[in-house]
Design a protein around this motif. Structure first.
Motif, short mmCIF file in Angstrom:
data_model
loop_
_atom_site.label_atom_id
_atom_site.label_comp_id
_atom_site.label_asym_id
_atom_site.label_seq_id
_atom_site.Cartn_x
_atom_site.Cartn_y
_atom_site.Cartn_z
N ASP A 50 0.80 -1.26 0.00
CA ASP A 50 -0.03 0.04 0.10
C ASP A 50 0.83 1.15 -0.03
N LYS A 51 1.10 2.04 -0.94
CA LYS A 51 1.94 3.05 -1.27
C LYS A 51 1.58 4.42 -0.38
N ILE A 52 0.12 4.43 -0.04
CA ILE A 52 -0.03 5.48 0.83
C ILE A 52 0.48 5.21 2.47
N ILE A 57 1.99 -6.20 3.02
CA ILE A 57 1.14 -7.34 3.60
C ILE A 57 1.39 -8.55 2.66
N SER A 58 1.61 -9.62 3.63
CA SER A 58 1.43 -11.05 2.80
C SER A 58 0.13 -11.80 2.92
N TYR A 128 -1.50 0.68 -5.09
CA TYR A 128 -1.08 -0.82 -4.83
C TYR A 128 -0.08 -1.50 -5.75
N ASP A 129 0.82 -2.06 -5.21
CA ASP A 129 1.66 -3.09 -6.09
C ASP A 129 1.26 -4.38 -5.51
N VAL A 130 1.27 -5.45 -6.23
CA VAL A 130 1.03 -6.90 -5.78
C VAL A 130 1.99 -7.74 -6.71
N TRP A 131 2.89 -8.74 -6.08
CA TRP A 131 3.53 -9.62 -6.71
C TRP A 131 3.52 -10.95 -6.00
N ALA A 173 -5.17 -0.34 8.99
CA ALA A 173 -4.62 -1.16 8.03
C ALA A 173 -5.28 -2.11 6.85
N ILE A 174 -4.98 -1.75 5.80
CA ILE A 174 -5.63 -2.62 4.88
C ILE A 174 -5.33 -4.10 4.87
#
Length: 182
Positions: A50-52, A57-58, A128-131, A173-174
């Protein structure tokens, strides 16, 4: 007469050369490394940024299940690894949708993610980034009711005794959650 002799010698060398090349190609195929069996896993493990807030988070997602991370919906379709005796190669075919401000769903990524190179095939969103980080045989998260993917391993669900405990998240938290039913 001399030219005719040369043509025969070169023609003979050409067929001999083709025979040798064909033999080398067969030898290379037979002597090449054996292909490792692909292990299909029921759980894909992702990390999300979460860039904000700057939090990473995993979260685990079962194959075919859709989990929402912020404004993104992540759905793995396949998650593969190799046996532990082989060079690690963890791949997943993933679909990622974005929920827009107009409450519309828009596909922003469809393709393969590679855990070994997350920077090449990660989802980079403005917020958001997801990998992909790993593929697993089981998860501490219960599978969805309609799960129909690869079999889940019972012994892998015991957890890692060296992993420790998860940090407590604040109220703001998200956290990833299952997609609400339509």
């Amino acid at each position: 007469m001399m030219q005719a002799a040369r043509k025969r010698v070169f023609a003979g060398a050409g067929s001999l050369g083709r025979t040798v090349l064909a033999g080398c190609a067969v030898a290379a195929v037979l002597a090449g490394p054996a292909r490792a069996e692909i292990i299909q896993n029921p759980v894909a493990e992702f990390s999300g940024l979460d860039k904000i807030t700057g939090r990473i988070i995993s979260f685990d997602v079962y194959i075919g299940e859709t989990v929402q991370f912020g404004a993104l919906q992540v759905t793995p379709r396949e998650c593969n690894t190799r046996p532990q005796t082989e060079t690690p190669k963890t791949t997943a075919f993933v679909e990622v949708d974005e929920i827009t401000l107009n409450n519309e769903v828009r596909r922003i990524f469809t393709g393969w993610m590679f855990a070994a190179s997350p920077g090449l095939h990660a989802v980079e969103h403005p917020v958001y980034d997801v990998w992909l980080t790993n593929c697993k045989q089981a998860s501490s998260v219960a599978p969805p009711d309609d799960y129909s993917g690869p079999p889940i391993s019972a012994e892998a669900g015991a957890g890692d005794p060296l992993a420790g405990t998860a940090p407590e998240l604040g109220a703001d938290a998200i956290t990833p959650r299952r997609k609400p039913p339509l």
